[in-house]
Structure formats: structure tokens, C-alpha cells
Design an enzyme around this catalytic site. Structure first.
Site, PDB file in Angstrom:
ATOM      1  N   TYR A 142      47.683  41.042  41.343  1.00 32.35           N
ATOM      2  CA  TYR A 142      47.375  42.221  42.161  1.00 32.35           C
ATOM      3  C   TYR A 142      45.920  42.568  41.951  1.00 32.35           C
ATOM      4  O   TYR A 142      45.437  42.567  40.809  1.00 32.35           O
ATOM      5  CB  TYR A 142      48.263  43.387  41.728  1.00 32.35           C
ATOM      6  CG  TYR A 142      48.026  44.691  42.447  1.00 32.35           C
ATOM      7  CD1 TYR A 142      47.385  45.743  41.812  1.00 32.35           C
ATOM      8  CD2 TYR A 142      48.458  44.895  43.756  1.00 32.35           C
ATOM      9  CE1 TYR A 142      47.181  46.959  42.453  1.00 32.35           C
ATOM     10  CE2 TYR A 142      48.257  46.105  44.408  1.00 32.35           C
ATOM     11  CZ  TYR A 142      47.620  47.132  43.746  1.00 32.35           C
ATOM     12  OH  TYR A 142      47.409  48.329  44.387  1.00 32.35           O
ATOM     13  N   ASP A 237      39.333  39.059  37.844  1.00 36.65           N
ATOM     14  CA  ASP A 237      39.643  40.474  38.034  1.00 36.65           C
ATOM     15  C   ASP A 237      40.091  41.029  36.675  1.00 36.65           C
ATOM     16  O   ASP A 237      41.227  40.864  36.261  1.00 36.65           O
ATOM     17  CB  ASP A 237      40.751  40.642  39.086  1.00 36.65           C
ATOM     18  CG  ASP A 237      41.088  42.103  39.295  1.00 36.65           C
ATOM     19  OD1 ASP A 237      41.777  42.423  40.284  1.00 36.65           O
ATOM     20  OD2 ASP A 237      40.682  42.936  38.458  1.00 36.65           O
ATOM     21  N   LYS A 265      39.309  50.986  35.382  1.00 35.67           N
ATOM     22  CA  LYS A 265      40.168  51.631  34.385  1.00 35.67           C
ATOM     23  C   LYS A 265      39.402  52.122  33.144  1.00 35.67           C
ATOM     24  O   LYS A 265      38.798  53.190  33.163  1.00 35.67           O
ATOM     25  CB  LYS A 265      41.330  50.704  34.029  1.00 35.67           C
ATOM     26  CG  LYS A 265      42.274  50.440  35.234  1.00 35.67           C
ATOM     27  CD  LYS A 265      43.445  49.570  34.869  1.00 35.67           C
ATOM     28  CE  LYS A 265      44.206  49.109  36.083  1.00 35.67           C
ATOM     29  NZ  LYS A 265      45.149  50.098  36.633  1.00 35.67           N
TER      30      LYS A 265
HETATM   31  P1  KE4 Z   1      42.756  50.662  41.587  1.00 34.23           P
HETATM   32  O1  KE4 Z   1      42.299  50.593  43.047  1.00 34.23           O
HETATM   33  O2  KE4 Z   1      44.217  51.084  41.465  1.00 34.23           O
HETATM   34  O3  KE4 Z   1      41.817  51.489  40.711  1.00 34.23           O
HETATM   35  O4  KE4 Z   1      42.659  49.187  40.981  1.00 34.23           O
HETATM   36  C1  KE4 Z   1      43.326  48.144  41.628  1.00 34.23           C
HETATM   37  C2  KE4 Z   1      43.571  47.016  40.638  1.00 34.23           C
HETATM   38  C3  KE4 Z   1      42.793  45.883  40.731  1.00 34.23           C
HETATM   39  N1  KE4 Z   1      42.945  44.851  39.873  1.00 34.23           N
HETATM   40  C4  KE4 Z   1      43.880  44.910  38.891  1.00 34.23           C
HETATM   41  C5  KE4 Z   1      44.033  43.745  37.965  1.00 34.23           C
HETATM   42  C6  KE4 Z   1      44.710  46.053  38.749  1.00 34.23           C
HETATM   43  O5  KE4 Z   1      45.651  46.084  37.772  1.00 34.23           O
HETATM   44  C7  KE4 Z   1      44.552  47.132  39.640  1.00 34.23           C
HETATM   45  C8  KE4 Z   1      45.431  48.375  39.582  1.00 34.23           C
HETATM   46  N2  KE4 Z   1      46.540  48.315  38.685  1.00 34.23           N
HETATM   47  C9  KE4 Z   1      47.688  49.118  39.029  1.00 34.23           C
HETATM   48  C10 KE4 Z   1      48.749  48.934  37.934  1.00 34.23           C
HETATM   49  N3  KE4 Z   1      49.513  47.764  38.142  1.00 34.23           N
HETATM   50  C11 KE4 Z   1      47.333  50.565  39.233  1.00 34.23           C
HETATM   51  C12 KE4 Z   1      48.519  51.512  39.347  1.00 34.23           C
HETATM   52  C13 KE4 Z   1      48.668  52.041  40.750  1.00 34.23           C
HETATM   53  O6  KE4 Z   1      48.616  51.247  41.715  1.00 34.23           O
HETATM   54  O7  KE4 Z   1      48.885  53.276  40.851  1.00 34.23           O
END
Ligand code: KE4
Length: 426
Positions: A142, A237, A265
Site C-alpha cells: 500500500y 516506500d 509518519k
Molecule cells: P498517508 O497518506 O496515510 O499519510 O500515507 C500513505 C501510506 C503510504 N505508504 C505506506 C507504506 C503506508 O503505510 C501509508 C499509510 N499507512 C496506513 C496504515 N496501513 C495509514 C492508515 C490509514 O490509512 O488511515
């Protein structure tokens, strides 16, 4: 009196599904999401006053614990100087310098307000730099919600059974080629089938969005060699793994150097921050120097930069990652011992402060193995733990997060709760 149920009923009248991010809706585990009133250290309290030992950590940012005095003081100082300028601020340079010092191949940084924007911008940069349209991603990984990346995605998309989102035009999705994590042959096959057309391979070097999966020996180095051979960029990523599995992220542990990295994060410390990093030769293809456009009203926001810098202060302290890894290892060992005692097909593992627990007898090495979990038993386990005051990510395909604020007593209480929960499942 406000209850989680009454607040959820209220929220669903004005917020889609009652939430502002799909994974918070508890759809993968059922039941009522907990409305969090406050958080401090390793703990969160819901609106009913129930305390939880928190292993969500806001999905990764809260590696130093919630409301850390050092971070709050930095945020307060910055807030008193103004919330946002839309103009350069020295804290942006300072945080970028910290990142460049930790990632030798990163010579230039661009901050964004989310991991999605970071991954999306890295993709556009790779397409602009190589003048190629196709990208390779891995089933179950993801990278946020950019259209090209919502194909066979992980995290909530996977949990809700919609790995390829509606609303993504076929004309765009066809440029997203999907391989299998830990399967180099599946990547080689795509390069063979699409010669000269693949702009990049984007991968979570240590995936946390199909639960925690670890790279098998040679896999990431193999991706590096394939990208170099075929003139494609390798994008790590590290939004989740960066500054969490090690101070220098997964790339420090596996000793493989990507062309671009996406971060997020932890570098925001709970405030909205994402970042792209890489060599000047690639990064300076981005506006205002190059033709790849990228921008954001709140990118580099001073409050977010202050929170990120203060968090980086804390995790850069000598011994932080040793203590984080030792505490997480102790928790993982206790969980595995509880599973053996109960005779339940359950296990856990970690790297640094990133951990996974699985309704499986042995840790999974692939997306398919993660999918073989007993999801119904996970749901029961999840709520038994939640009732015991242990807050885990509400999904069997999400990693969980350890922090510098978790004490031995918290770990012991968590293990004791797991022992009771697993016995109830036996
Ligand atoms: P954000 O757009 O949510 O800040 O980041 C996206 C993203 C990109 N790359 C990786 C490896 C990530 O884990 C994430 C976001 N992680 C999720 C948890 N699995 C965020 C939680 C959510 O979607 O509310």
C-alpha cells in the site's frame, strides 16, 4: 454521557462511515470504533474513560509515545510564532538536513503533507525522469491513495476486499503492473513483457500493509539489479518502515540503495508530513527546477516541522533503537509463548519497532500466506484484547507499532491479556 456508540451514531450522520480514513471504521473486525478523547505516553483513553495500551501509535508516527513533553514544547513554541506561512521556513531545511544525513543517497528532499502525496510525487518524478508510463507495484503493498497505486493495494483496500478501487480509469490502471512480493521471477516477467516501458518499481521494503512481511534474502538486491539493468528507478516506500525498523529505515538494514525514497509518519511526529528523497540529478527534475510539477499549501508547515524535528531528537538519542527493539522483542516472545501454551495457531514477529501478529502457526512470507489467516478468530482475538484494554490495529492485514513509551509493565500486561485471550480461543 458520551459513549463510543453514541459518538459513532452521531459521526455517521455527517462523516462517510463515521470516519475520515476507511481503516478506522472497524469494518475488518466488526464492532464500534473507539472515539479517542486523549492520549499520553503508551496510552489512549476513549470517550468513556477506558484506558488502552496503544499499539496503533496513530499507524506509526507516535514512536516516542503520545504527547511527549519535548514534542509538545516544540509545537507550542512554533505555534506562538505562527501556524503557517506558505513561504520558506528554516525548520524545513533543518529537518531535510537530518534526513540527508541519515540516507547517504538522499541529496534533496521535498516535503508533502501525507505519505500519499510523497508516493504519488515519487511516481510522477520517476515517470518524468525516465519518460516511461508503466509502473510496477506488489500485490498487498500500500502506498496511499493515488489512483495509479490503488491497484491490488494493501491496508484498508485489502481488508475491505477492494484492492483495486472503483473510480480508477482503466486507461490509467493498465499502466500499473502488479508483481508478487518476494517473487523476483514475477518482476523479471514484467520487464520482459514491457521492454523499455517501465518507469519504476515501487515497493515497501518491509511491508506493513499486508501485515508485516520480511524480504527474503536477495529479493530487494534483486529488485535493485533489475531496475539498474532495465533503466527503471527503484522506489522504496519507507513511509511506515522509515525511522521505525531502524533510524535509517529498512534500507539501512538490508543495505540496498533505492533511487528514490518516500517517507512519512515518524518525521511528522503526529503532524501531517510526508517526504520524497533522492539524488539531486533525479530530484531536480521537480518544479521549480524541472518539468515535473509538485506543490502543496501546507507542505513544510512550521508546526509539523517542529513536531518532526522534536521527534527526530528523541529517536536519535543513543540507545533509543536498542531499547525499542529489545522491548518489542520481549513482547513478541511473550505473545509466541502464550500461543504455544494455548495451543493456538498464532504467532508474532518484529523488526525494530514494527511488528506483526498473525492467526497462523508460522509467520507468512507472502501475500497469499497472509490471506490464509483465520480472520474470524482474529476478530475474536481483537475484541478480547480490546476489552482487556489493549488497542491493536483493527485489521488482520496491518502491522502494529511499538514505542519508546511502552514499559516492561505494559508489555507484561499485554502478554497476560493475550494469554487469557488465546486460552479463550483454544
Ligand atoms: P498517508 O497518506 O496515510 O499519510 O500515507 C500513505 C501510506 C503510504 N505508504 C505506506 C507504506 C503506508 O503505510 C501509508 C499509510 N499507512 C496506513 C496504515 N496501513 C495509514 C492508515 C490509514 O490509512 O488511515
Amino acid at each position: 454521557m458520551s459513549t463510543n456508540s453514541s459518538e459513532f451514531e452521531r459521526a455517521r450522520k455527517v462523516l462517510v462511515g463515521g470516519v475520515n480514513s476507511a481503516v478506522r471504521a472497524f469494518r475488518a473486525v466488526g464492532g464500534t470504533p473507539r472515539f479517542i478523547d486523549r492520549a499520553e505516553g503508551a496510552y489512549m483513553w476513549d470517550v468513556e474513560g477506558k484506558r488502552y495500551i496503544d499499539y496503533l501509535g496513530s499507524w506509526g508516527p507516535m514512536i516516542a509515545g503520545h504527547s511527549h513533553p519535548h514534542v509538545l514544547a516544540a509545537v507550542e513554541r512554533a505555534a506562538r510564532r505562527g501556524l503557517s506561512f506558505g513561504a520558506p521556513n528554516v525548520m524545513e531545511s533543518e529537518l531535510a538536513e537530518r534526513i540527508c544525513a541519515l540516507f547517504p543517497q538522499v541529496e534533496r528532499v521535498r516535503f508533502t503533507s501525507s505519505g500519499t502525496e510523497a508516493a504519488m510525487s515519487a511516481l510522477r518524478l520517476a515517470r518524468g525522469f525516465t519518460r516511461r508510463d508503466s509502473i510496477v507495484k506488489f500485490e498487498g503493498c500500500y502506498h496511499g491513495t493515488a489512483d495509479s497505486l490503488l491497484v491490488k493495494a494493501g491496508s484498508g483496500a485489502l481488508a475491505f476486499g477492494t484492492p483495486s478501487s472503483a473510480g480508477v480509469p482503466d486507461d490509467l490502471a493498465r499502466h500499473t503492473l502488479v508483481a508478487q512480493y518476494n517473487d523476483l521471477a514475477s518482476v523479471e516477467a514484467l520487464f520482459a513483457a514491457h521492454p523499455g516501458r517501465i518507469a519504476c518499481v515501487i515497493v515497501e521494503p518491509m511491508p506493513g500493509n499486508m501485515n508485516l512481511i520480511l524480504p527474503e534474502p536477495g529479493f530487494l538486491a534483486g529488485l535493485r539489479a533489475l531496475c539498474t539493468k532495465h533503466g527503471a528507478l527503484l522506489i522504496f516506500d519507507e513511509v511506515m518502515s522509515g525511522f521505525r525498523v531502524a533510524l535509517g529505515g529498512a534500507q539501512q538494514l538490508v543495505d540496498v540503495v533505492p533511487d528514490l525514497s518516500a517517507f512519512g509518519k515518524v518525521i511528522g511526529g503526529g503532524m501531517p508530513v510526508g517526504a520524497i528523497g533522492g539524488p539531486a540529478a533525479i530530484m531536480e527534475m521537480m518544479a521549480p527546477l524541472g518539468p515535473v510539477y509538485q506543490a502543496g499549501t501546507l507542505s513544510g508547515n512550521p508546526i509539523a516541522m517542529a513536531a518532526g524535528l522534536a521527534t527526530m531528537d528523541l529517536i536519535a538519542e543513543p540507545g533509543f533503537f536498542e531499547r525499542l527493539g529489545a522491548g518489542c522483542a520481549r513482547l513478541v516472545e511473550g505473545l509466541n509463548a502464550a500461543a504455544r501454551e494455548a495451543g493456538v495457531a498464532f504467532c508474532a514477529r518484529h523488526r525494530g519497532g514494527l511488528a506483526g501478529l498473525y492467526m497462523l502457526a508460522t509467520p507468512p512470507a507472502s501475500f497469499a500466506q497472509v490471506q490464509a489467516q483465520d480472520v474470524e478468530r482474529f476478530r475474536r482475538f481483537y475484541h478480547l484484547m480490546l476489552d482487556e484494554g489493549v488497542y491493536l490495529p483493527p485489521s488482520p492485514v496491518e502491522a502494529f507499532f511499538f514505542s519508546g513509551a511502552h514499559t516492561d509493565a505494559d508489555v507484561d500486561a499485554t502478554i497476560a491479556a493475550a494469554r487469557r485471550a488465546l486460552r479463550a480461543l483454544a
